[in-house]
Design a protein around this motif. Structure first.
Motif, PDB file in Angstrom:
ATOM      1  N   UNK A   6       0.963  -1.594  -0.127  1.00  0.00           N
ATOM      2  CA  UNK A   6       0.318   0.148   0.582  1.00  0.00           C
ATOM      3  C   UNK A   6       0.994   1.054   0.254  1.00  0.00           C
ATOM      4  N   UNK A   7       1.842   0.719   0.646  1.00  0.00           N
ATOM      5  CA  UNK A   7       2.750   2.633   0.737  1.00  0.00           C
ATOM      6  C   UNK A   7       4.663   2.301   0.534  1.00  0.00           C
ATOM      7  N   UNK A   8       4.869   2.914  -0.521  1.00  0.00           N
ATOM      8  CA  UNK A   8       6.096   2.747  -1.769  1.00  0.00           C
ATOM      9  C   UNK A   8       7.214   2.626  -0.325  1.00  0.00           C
ATOM     10  N   UNK A   9       7.851   1.787   0.215  1.00  0.00           N
ATOM     11  CA  UNK A   9       9.365   1.776   0.652  1.00  0.00           C
ATOM     12  C   UNK A   9      10.287   2.676   0.291  1.00  0.00           C
ATOM     13  N   UNK A  40      13.003  10.592  -9.697  1.00  0.00           N
ATOM     14  CA  UNK A  40      13.444   9.685  -9.822  1.00  0.00           C
ATOM     15  C   UNK A  40      13.330   8.340  -9.493  1.00  0.00           C
ATOM     16  N   UNK A  41      13.121   8.413  -8.245  1.00  0.00           N
ATOM     17  CA  UNK A  41      12.911   7.082  -7.231  1.00  0.00           C
ATOM     18  C   UNK A  41      11.295   6.561  -7.574  1.00  0.00           C
ATOM     19  N   UNK A  42      10.426   7.485  -7.335  1.00  0.00           N
ATOM     20  CA  UNK A  42       9.156   7.227  -7.297  1.00  0.00           C
ATOM     21  C   UNK A  42       9.147   6.868  -8.742  1.00  0.00           C
ATOM     22  N   UNK A  43       9.575   7.753  -9.864  1.00  0.00           N
ATOM     23  CA  UNK A  43       9.149   7.202 -11.040  1.00  0.00           C
ATOM     24  C   UNK A  43       9.487   5.580 -11.489  1.00  0.00           C
ATOM     25  N   UNK A  44      10.468   5.570 -10.887  1.00  0.00           N
ATOM     26  CA  UNK A  44      11.126   4.381 -11.704  1.00  0.00           C
ATOM     27  C   UNK A  44      10.266   3.149 -11.182  1.00  0.00           C
ATOM     28  N   UNK A  45       9.716   3.310 -10.178  1.00  0.00           N
ATOM     29  CA  UNK A  45       9.033   2.197  -9.609  1.00  0.00           C
ATOM     30  C   UNK A  45       7.363   2.089 -10.246  1.00  0.00           C
ATOM     31  N   UNK A  57       2.662   8.404  -3.869  1.00  0.00           N
ATOM     32  CA  UNK A  57       2.153   9.961  -2.903  1.00  0.00           C
ATOM     33  C   UNK A  57       2.090   8.998  -1.816  1.00  0.00           C
ATOM     34  N   UNK A  58       1.769   8.435  -1.131  1.00  0.00           N
ATOM     35  CA  UNK A  58       1.633   8.005   0.162  1.00  0.00           C
ATOM     36  C   UNK A  58       2.795   7.552   0.778  1.00  0.00           C
ATOM     37  N   UNK A  59       3.963   7.022  -0.164  1.00  0.00           N
ATOM     38  CA  UNK A  59       4.817   6.777   0.240  1.00  0.00           C
ATOM     39  C   UNK A  59       5.975   8.336   0.404  1.00  0.00           C
ATOM     40  N   UNK A  60       5.424   9.150   0.060  1.00  0.00           N
ATOM     41  CA  UNK A  60       6.336  10.242  -0.232  1.00  0.00           C
ATOM     42  C   UNK A  60       5.547  11.143   0.420  1.00  0.00           C
ATOM     43  N   UNK A  61       4.095  10.845   1.155  1.00  0.00           N
ATOM     44  CA  UNK A  61       3.995  11.823   2.544  1.00  0.00           C
ATOM     45  C   UNK A  61       4.353  10.887   3.313  1.00  0.00           C
ATOM     46  N   UNK A  62       4.247   9.862   3.404  1.00  0.00           N
ATOM     47  CA  UNK A  62       5.046   8.973   4.839  1.00  0.00           C
ATOM     48  C   UNK A  62       6.336   9.165   4.792  1.00  0.00           C
TER      49      UNK A  62
END
Length: 76
Positions: A6-9, A40-45, A57-62
């Motif tokens: 649910x959250x991108x680590x 870039x990390x988020x975009x690659x995922x 977005x949830x991972x970035x917010x956390x």
């Protein structure tokens, strides 16, 4: 099995470190580069179809919230 949670680590770690750089560094250029690397990390995922945009977005917010709690609320 290869689908993310649910959250991108990865996004959380990337944005945590970018937020940490924001609080530790006085240079806007270094802060901007750290944010670009986190994006870039988020975009690659997302490109690898491991996470959806909402999970990223949830991972970035956390990650940013943890950096604010760790470094933003402590006195300098």
């Amino acid at each position: 099995v290869l689908r993310g949670g649910l959250v991108s680590g990865h996004a959380a770690y990337g944005f945590f470190f970018a937020g940490t750089v924001m609080f530790v560094s006085d240079s806007p250029l270094i802060t901007a580069l750290a944010m670009v690397l986190a994006i870039i990390i988020a975009q690659s995922r997302w490109e690898a179809k491991i996470h959806s945009v909402s999970e990223l977005v949830l991972g970035a917010t956390v990650g940013l919230a943890l950096s604010i709690l760790t470094f933003g609320l402590t006195p300098k």
